[in-house]
Design an enzyme around this catalytic site. Structure first.
Site: not given
Length: 311
Positions: A109, A210, A281
């Site tokens: 992330s 992503e 995620h």
């Protein structure tokens, strides 16, 4: 390329918070899981700091990372969580210190900015994978656990990467064969670093992307930013993970699907593209060593790591 030493039971994991502040109870549960797996845990004293949406002052977060890399008692470094803020500390990181003390570095992330900067400045292999507060604090799918522990401890040279049975196989958006160094992470952070001294050269690389909680129009904008910067023309292959909750927030608002956006932005390119790989995620997260050679072969439906990320 620099590879860190593999993680063994009895080794010490250092925990840092380079981005947003932690939740003490959730972090404690994640630490207990690491201890249950047979690792010692050393939390940096600044891990509990808080300054608004940041885990303390920028200089303190950067210094914590510098200190755990230099700490001879620490064998691997796990980030507690993502959020936001890692990009703010990139100029204050001692990259020569990292080169002198290569260690496993794990997170995803917002931690993407650190992965990219560390690779650009040191060529150290780092690991995109679960974090202590975010994933280790709750019940983990066996797929996530096994992927994480194997990536950090197994020196097997060739590892085929597959989705868990409960998720189904990834899709082929464009066929072909490609080999290259695997780099990438969260699309928002990749777009944020484009054009900066912390973005690695992507020519010939296999790029992984992503994202989560973004409007399709935002995904569109970030992908076209990479395209207009010439970055998507240079890569040898593209692995697309999960775009979790990336749907229009207003019901009935005209939009495009993520697949439509991908087909538009990739028009004119000819490398293989796979979509819906189990990393991001969502419920499942495959731990990826960034900086190792990988191969995509859509005819054989194979996405393979050609070498281990540890020594």
């Amino acid at each position: 390329m620099i590879k860190p030493k593999r993680l063994k039971k009895g080794d010490t994991v250092g925990v840092v918070t380079p981005a947003s502040p932690i939740d003490s109870s959730r972090l404690r549960r994640g630490i207990e899981r690491l201890q249950g797996w047979g690792y010692k845990v050393k939390i940096h004293p600044s891990a509990y700091s808080r300054r608004g949406y940041l885990a303390g002052e920028d200089y303190a977060r950067a210094q914590a990372l510098n200190e755990v890399f230099a700490d001879e008692e620490v064998d691997a470094i796990f980030c507690a969580r993502g959020g936001y803020g890692s990009v703010r500390i990139l100029p204050q990181i001692d990259y020569d210190n990292i080169k002198r003390n290569p260690k496993i570095f794990l997170g995803y992330s917002d931690i993407t900015s650190l992965h990219l900067a560390i690779y650009r400045k040191t060529r150290l292999v780092s690991f995109l994978g679960p974090m202590v507060q975010t994933e280790l604090s709750k019940r983990m799918p066996i797929y996530n656990r096994d992927s994480l522990l194997n990536a950090l401890s197994d020196k097997t040279s060739r590892v085929p990467l597959r989705n868990p049975k409960g998720m189904g196989s990834w899709r082929i958006l464009r066929g072909g064969v490609a080999e290259g160094i695997l780099l990438g992470g969260n699309l928002t952070l990749i777009a944020m670093l484009a054009g900066t001294p912390y973005m690695p050269e992507l020519k010939g690389k296999i790029l992984f992307i992503e994202d989560t909680d973004e409007e399709p129009s935002s995904i569109d904008g970030m992908l076209f930013q990479l395209k207009l910067a010439g970055l998507l023309d240079k890569i040898s292959g593209l692995v697309i993970g999960q775009f979790t909750n990336c749907k229009p927030t207003k019901s009935g608002r005209p939009s495009l699907s993520i697949t439509q956006i991908l087909r538009d932005v990739l028009a004119g390119t000819d490398y293989p593209v796979i979509y819906n790989f189990a990393c991001g995620h969502g419920r499942y997260i495959c731990t990826l060593p960034l900086g190792v050679r990988a191969r995509i072969d859509t005819e054989k439906r194979m996405f393979t790591l050609l070498e281990s990320g540890v020594m």
